[in-house]
Design a protein around this motif. Structure first.
Motif, PDB file in Angstrom:
ATOM      1  N   GLN A  56       0.842  -1.149   0.150  1.00 14.05           N
ATOM      2  CA  GLN A  56       0.018  -0.023   0.023  1.00 14.05           C
ATOM      3  C   GLN A  56       0.880   1.290  -0.195  1.00 14.05           C
ATOM      4  OE1 GLN A  56      -3.347  -0.098   2.948  1.00 14.05           O
ATOM      5  NE2 GLN A  56      -3.680  -2.260   2.912  1.00 14.05           N
ATOM      6  N   LEU A  57       0.520   2.208  -0.632  1.00 17.87           N
ATOM      7  CA  LEU A  57       1.218   3.683  -0.933  1.00 17.87           C
ATOM      8  C   LEU A  57       0.613   4.765  -0.099  1.00 17.87           C
ATOM      9  CD1 LEU A  57       1.997   1.692  -3.326  1.00 17.87           C
ATOM     10  CD2 LEU A  57       2.407   3.783  -4.666  1.00 17.87           C
ATOM     11  N   TYR A  58       1.838   5.305   0.613  1.00 19.07           N
ATOM     12  CA  TYR A  58       1.342   6.266   1.322  1.00 19.07           C
ATOM     13  C   TYR A  58       2.191   7.651   1.094  1.00 19.07           C
ATOM     14  CZ  TYR A  58      -1.634   3.705   4.317  1.00 19.07           C
ATOM     15  OH  TYR A  58      -2.657   2.559   4.835  1.00 19.07           O
ATOM     16  N   PRO A  59       2.316   8.174  -0.153  1.00 16.75           N
ATOM     17  CA  PRO A  59       3.164   9.431  -0.544  1.00 16.75           C
ATOM     18  C   PRO A  59       2.993  10.394   0.316  1.00 16.75           C
ATOM     19  CG  PRO A  59       2.145   8.494  -2.383  1.00 16.75           C
ATOM     20  CD  PRO A  59       1.370   7.994  -1.246  1.00 16.75           C
ATOM     21  N   LEU A  60       4.188  11.217   0.750  1.00 21.11           N
ATOM     22  CA  LEU A  60       4.218  12.456   1.265  1.00 21.11           C
ATOM     23  C   LEU A  60       3.281  13.577   0.490  1.00 21.11           C
ATOM     24  CD1 LEU A  60       7.440  12.444   3.264  1.00 21.11           C
ATOM     25  CD2 LEU A  60       5.202  11.489   3.933  1.00 21.11           C
ATOM     26  N   LEU A  61       3.497  13.617  -0.696  1.00 20.10           N
ATOM     27  CA  LEU A  61       3.236  14.395  -1.494  1.00 20.10           C
ATOM     28  C   LEU A  61       2.462  13.973  -2.789  1.00 20.10           C
ATOM     29  CD1 LEU A  61       5.535  17.498  -1.082  1.00 20.10           C
ATOM     30  CD2 LEU A  61       3.157  17.238  -0.171  1.00 20.10           C
ATOM     31  N   ARG A  62       1.601  14.669  -3.577  1.00 20.26           N
ATOM     32  CA  ARG A  62       1.291  14.042  -4.945  1.00 20.26           C
ATOM     33  C   ARG A  62       2.117  15.031  -6.070  1.00 20.26           C
ATOM     34  NH1 ARG A  62      -4.519  11.957  -7.047  1.00 20.26           N
ATOM     35  NH2 ARG A  62      -3.703  11.461  -9.271  1.00 20.26           N
ATOM     36  N   GLU A  63       2.707  14.214  -6.895  1.00 26.20           N
ATOM     37  CA  GLU A  63       3.551  14.899  -7.848  1.00 26.20           C
ATOM     38  C   GLU A  63       2.558  15.261  -9.017  1.00 26.20           C
ATOM     39  OE1 GLU A  63       7.591  16.013  -9.530  1.00 26.20           O
ATOM     40  OE2 GLU A  63       6.575  16.305  -7.786  1.00 26.20           O
ATOM     41  N   ARG A  78      -4.415   3.786  -6.566  1.00 25.63           N
ATOM     42  CA  ARG A  78      -4.272   3.140  -5.288  1.00 25.63           C
ATOM     43  C   ARG A  78      -3.894   3.787  -4.100  1.00 25.63           C
ATOM     44  NH1 ARG A  78      -1.141  -1.586  -6.265  1.00 25.63           N
ATOM     45  NH2 ARG A  78      -1.276  -1.845  -4.034  1.00 25.63           N
ATOM     46  N   ALA A  79      -2.800   5.045  -4.398  1.00 27.68           N
ATOM     47  CA  ALA A  79      -2.129   5.669  -3.577  1.00 27.68           C
ATOM     48  C   ALA A  79      -3.058   6.502  -2.436  1.00 27.68           C
ATOM     49  CB  ALA A  79      -1.037   6.641  -4.041  1.00 27.68           C
ATOM     50  N   ARG A  80      -2.696   6.235  -1.277  1.00 29.98           N
ATOM     51  CA  ARG A  80      -3.357   7.030  -0.148  1.00 29.98           C
ATOM     52  C   ARG A  80      -2.827   8.499   0.014  1.00 29.98           C
ATOM     53  NH1 ARG A  80      -3.889   1.736   0.205  1.00 29.98           N
ATOM     54  NH2 ARG A  80      -5.754   0.744   1.325  1.00 29.98           N
ATOM     55  N   PHE A  81      -3.045   9.576  -1.008  1.00 30.65           N
ATOM     56  CA  PHE A  81      -2.591  10.732  -0.640  1.00 30.65           C
ATOM     57  C   PHE A  81      -3.547  11.450   0.462  1.00 30.65           C
ATOM     58  CE2 PHE A  81      -1.793   9.786  -5.265  1.00 30.65           C
ATOM     59  CZ  PHE A  81      -0.344   9.898  -5.331  1.00 30.65           C
ATOM     60  N   GLN A  82      -2.908  12.253   0.982  1.00 26.56           N
ATOM     61  CA  GLN A  82      -3.310  13.114   2.257  1.00 26.56           C
ATOM     62  C   GLN A  82      -3.185  14.614   1.843  1.00 26.56           C
ATOM     63  OE1 GLN A  82      -5.811  12.259   4.314  1.00 26.56           O
ATOM     64  NE2 GLN A  82      -5.428   9.843   4.268  1.00 26.56           N
ATOM     65  N   PRO A  83      -4.077  15.428   2.124  1.00 24.76           N
ATOM     66  CA  PRO A  83      -3.467  16.863   2.369  1.00 24.76           C
ATOM     67  C   PRO A  83      -2.703  17.065   3.800  1.00 24.76           C
ATOM     68  CG  PRO A  83      -5.702  16.762   2.882  1.00 24.76           C
ATOM     69  CD  PRO A  83      -5.531  15.257   2.593  1.00 24.76           C
ATOM     70  N   PHE A  84      -2.186  18.445   3.914  1.00 28.52           N
ATOM     71  CA  PHE A  84      -1.161  18.675   5.091  1.00 28.52           C
ATOM     72  C   PHE A  84      -2.449  18.694   6.187  1.00 28.52           C
ATOM     73  CE2 PHE A  84       1.807  20.198   1.920  1.00 28.52           C
ATOM     74  CZ  PHE A  84       2.891  19.566   2.418  1.00 28.52           C
ATOM     75  N   LEU A  85      -3.360  19.134   6.091  1.00 28.60           N
ATOM     76  CA  LEU A  85      -4.544  19.269   7.257  1.00 28.60           C
ATOM     77  C   LEU A  85      -5.961  19.025   6.498  1.00 28.60           C
ATOM     78  CD1 LEU A  85      -4.515  19.716  10.242  1.00 28.60           C
ATOM     79  CD2 LEU A  85      -5.022  22.121   9.744  1.00 28.60           C
ATOM     80  N   MET A 132       0.965  12.280   9.331  1.00 25.87           N
ATOM     81  CA  MET A 132       1.715  11.062   9.839  1.00 25.87           C
ATOM     82  C   MET A 132       1.001  10.294  11.065  1.00 25.87           C
ATOM     83  SD  MET A 132       3.657  10.270   7.583  1.00 25.87           S
ATOM     84  CE  MET A 132       2.813  11.275   6.418  1.00 25.87           C
ATOM     85  N   VAL A 133       0.232  11.373  11.911  1.00 30.63           N
ATOM     86  CA  VAL A 133      -0.589  10.827  13.086  1.00 30.63           C
ATOM     87  C   VAL A 133      -1.873  10.187  12.552  1.00 30.63           C
ATOM     88  CG1 VAL A 133      -1.758  11.433  15.096  1.00 30.63           C
ATOM     89  CG2 VAL A 133       0.401  12.611  14.427  1.00 30.63           C
ATOM     90  N   HIS A 134      -2.443  10.715  11.401  1.00 35.72           N
ATOM     91  CA  HIS A 134      -3.551  10.139  11.092  1.00 35.72           C
ATOM     92  C   HIS A 134      -3.174   9.176  10.054  1.00 35.72           C
ATOM     93  CE1 HIS A 134      -7.390  10.465   8.772  1.00 35.72           C
ATOM     94  NE2 HIS A 134      -6.860   9.987   7.486  1.00 35.72           N
ATOM     95  N   ASN A 135      -2.127   8.843   9.439  1.00 38.54           N
ATOM     96  CA  ASN A 135      -1.574   7.948   8.648  1.00 38.54           C
ATOM     97  C   ASN A 135      -1.379   6.524   9.770  1.00 38.54           C
ATOM     98  OD1 ASN A 135      -2.151   8.716   6.082  1.00 38.54           O
ATOM     99  ND2 ASN A 135       0.051   9.093   5.674  1.00 38.54           N
ATOM    100  N   ALA A 136      -0.635   6.865  10.994  1.00 39.41           N
ATOM    101  CA  ALA A 136      -0.444   5.989  11.766  1.00 39.41           C
ATOM    102  C   ALA A 136      -1.693   5.139  12.257  1.00 39.41           C
ATOM    103  CB  ALA A 136       0.418   6.504  12.976  1.00 39.41           C
ATOM    104  N   ALA A 137      -2.656   5.753  12.390  1.00 36.76           N
ATOM    105  CA  ALA A 137      -3.914   5.438  13.020  1.00 36.76           C
ATOM    106  C   ALA A 137      -4.606   4.486  11.643  1.00 36.76           C
ATOM    107  CB  ALA A 137      -5.015   6.284  13.336  1.00 36.76           C
ATOM    108  N   ALA A 138      -4.358   4.847  10.362  1.00 37.47           N
ATOM    109  CA  ALA A 138      -4.957   4.182   9.230  1.00 37.47           C
ATOM    110  C   ALA A 138      -4.353   3.091   9.128  1.00 37.47           C
ATOM    111  CB  ALA A 138      -5.021   5.226   8.284  1.00 37.47           C
ATOM    112  N   MET A 139      -2.781   2.941   9.426  1.00 35.10           N
ATOM    113  CA  MET A 139      -2.062   1.693   8.894  1.00 35.10           C
ATOM    114  C   MET A 139      -2.431   0.536  10.027  1.00 35.10           C
ATOM    115  SD  MET A 139       1.578   3.351   7.884  1.00 35.10           S
ATOM    116  CE  MET A 139       1.921   4.471   6.649  1.00 35.10           C
ATOM    117  N   GLN A 140      -2.673   1.163  11.248  1.00 40.18           N
ATOM    118  CA  GLN A 140      -3.159   0.176  12.186  1.00 40.18           C
ATOM    119  C   GLN A 140      -4.406  -0.271  11.884  1.00 40.18           C
ATOM    120  OE1 GLN A 140      -2.801   2.758  15.718  1.00 40.18           O
ATOM    121  NE2 GLN A 140      -1.556   1.088  16.790  1.00 40.18           N
ATOM    122  N   ARG A 141      -5.440   0.319  11.387  1.00 46.65           N
ATOM    123  CA  ARG A 141      -6.638  -0.229  11.132  1.00 46.65           C
ATOM    124  C   ARG A 141      -6.421  -1.160   9.760  1.00 46.65           C
ATOM    125  NH1 ARG A 141      -8.138   5.212  12.207  1.00 46.65           N
ATOM    126  NH2 ARG A 141      -8.343   5.623   9.800  1.00 46.65           N
TER     127      ARG A 141
END
Length: 430
Positions: A56-63, A78-85, A132-141
């Motif tokens: 599973q992909l969790y890039p820091l930024l979308r290019e 499939r990548a899990r792109f996230q905004p900064f907030l 990353m706090v959000h992704n840590a919880a998402a990865m656990q789930r």
């Protein structure tokens, strides 16, 4: 932590053909995705998936790239792109702060201690912290069993955060300028990592020097690799006669050294050596290179081809006589690791001329699988190309031995198996 490899051992598991364990679910973290030039990450992910690893992909930024590698398109979806907030990210942070204040604040404090002396790392670290706090919880789930990060900079910092917040083991691969420019916090990242991959012995030694030899048992060498089934030698032998067709592939940037290749082409032209040179790539140095080509009167010799996909690069290599990577260290400390295009060319049976720099001699053995020149030495590049232009037999020898070298140590599938086994070993001893 088990001993993964004796110090200095290069991890090669070519004999291992088994698939990965069914419960391996690996999150990949990289700076930007999809980057046109980072084909090595895509190749590794695809090879891991073929081994049965759930990636599973969790890039820091979308290019937002104008050109996307065909292999990367399906991964982008499939990548899990996230905004900064966002509201979801805010809820994740508040929730963890309320439920686990010591973990939340302790990890944030550790990140600040690690980064405060580097503006780049401090700003970047604070910028990615909420997601990353959000992704840590998402990865656990999601049941992620391991996090693997490409680059020792912000991606490895993200892995460090996730490990501290969620307890998921992490590792990272250190490539080139991510080690050579700013190593702030590297020791802490190595200390917390389950293992660290260096793409060369040169990089491994640099990491051990920075960390004063600590954790040497967890720093291993796994070379980047290419799909040797895709980059295959052409049928016909090296041709004699006609202009020497030279290709150079890479971002148009000082660290790639294209200006020195242009100078080498001028030297060859002045000596009456027929040469045709194609520079593939885009970047900030394009205007400067255009001026250099025009001022030297090389408009009919050197062509700026623009950006290209891996498929287009393979097609260009198939028609080339030589690939040149004239890499140089920059004033800011940037330098290449081992350019993947060297592996692609050698796998394709194309002789190469490369700079004697960083980990490049671990791939290109001078006089055996290619030719090495001092970084920034246009006259040496010209001399190497003149020799190859005059000797098709030598070009064929380099082509054959270069292919053998890549098959032996730089095959993407073989090296992905090595990485998968290390991840599996970490999981089995957790």
């Amino acid at each position: 932590m088990p001993t993964l490899s004796p110090p200095g051992r290069i991890v090669r598991l070519a004999h291992t053909e088994r698939s990965a364990g069914p419960d391996m679910r690996v999150a990949y973290v990289m700076s930007r995705f999809p980057r046109l030039t980072e084909t090595f990450i895509v190749s590794e992910i695809l090879a891991m998936q073929e081994l049965g690893v759930d990636v599973q992909l969790y890039p820091l930024l979308r290019e937002n790239a104008a050109v996307v590698q065909p292999d990367a398109r399906a991964l982008v979806d499939r990548a899990r792109f996230q905004p900064f907030l966002s509201w979801a990210i805010l809820r994740s942070n508040v929730g963890m702060l309320v439920r686990r204040p010591m973990t939340y604040l302790g990890t944030l404090a550790a990140v600040l201690r690690m980064t405060w002396r580097s503006l780049n790392f401090l700003v970047g670290g604070l910028g990615i912290w909420p997601k990353m706090v959000h992704n840590a919880a998402a990865m656990q789930r999601a049941g992620i069993t391991h996090v693997h990060c490409h680059f020792a900079t912000h991606p490895a910092l993200a892995g460090y955060m996730i490990h501290r917040l969620a307890g998921i083991p992490y590792s990272f691969t250190a490539h080139g300028s991510d080690l050579h420019v700013d190593r702030r916090g590297l020791a802490a990242k190595v200390a917390e990592a389950a293992f660290v991959v260096a793409i060369s012995e040169y990089n491994r030694n640099l990491i051990l020097e920075e960390t004063r030899g600590r954790w040497a048992d967890k720093v291993v060498v796994i070379h980047c690799g290419v799909r040797t089934d895709r980059f295959r030698p052409r049928d016909e032998p090296a041709r004699a006669g006609g202009p020497l067709t030279v290709v150079c592939v890479g971002t148009l940037h000082e660290v790639k050294g294209q200006t020195h290749l242009v100078d080498a082409c001028r030297i060859l032209r002045d000596r009456g050596i027929a040469v045709r040179c194609m520079l593939i790539g885009e970047g900030e140095d394009r205007p400067r290179l255009e001026r250099q080509i025009e001022e030297a009167g090389l408009g009919d010799v050197v062509t700026l081809m623009g950006a290209a996909t891996q498929t287009e690069v393979a097609e260009t290599l198939a028609a080339a006589d030589v690939l040149v990577t004239p890499s140089v260290p920059t004033a800011s400390g940037k330098r290449e690791g081992i350019p993947v295009v060297l592996m692609e060319a050698m796998s394709s049976g194309i002789p190469v001329v490369a700079s004697d720099l960083s980990g490049i001699p671990e791939l290109v053995v001078d006089g055996e699988s290619g030719m090495l020149t001092p970084p920034g030495d246009a006259a040496a590049i010209a001399a190497a190309l003149e020799r190859l232009a005059a000797d098709p037999g030598l070009r064929q020898q380099f082509a054959e031995r270069g292919r053998e070298r890549v098959l032996r140590a730089f095959d993407a599938h073989t090296n992905a198996r090595a990485l998968a086994e290390l991840i599996e070993l970490v999981g089995s001893t957790a």
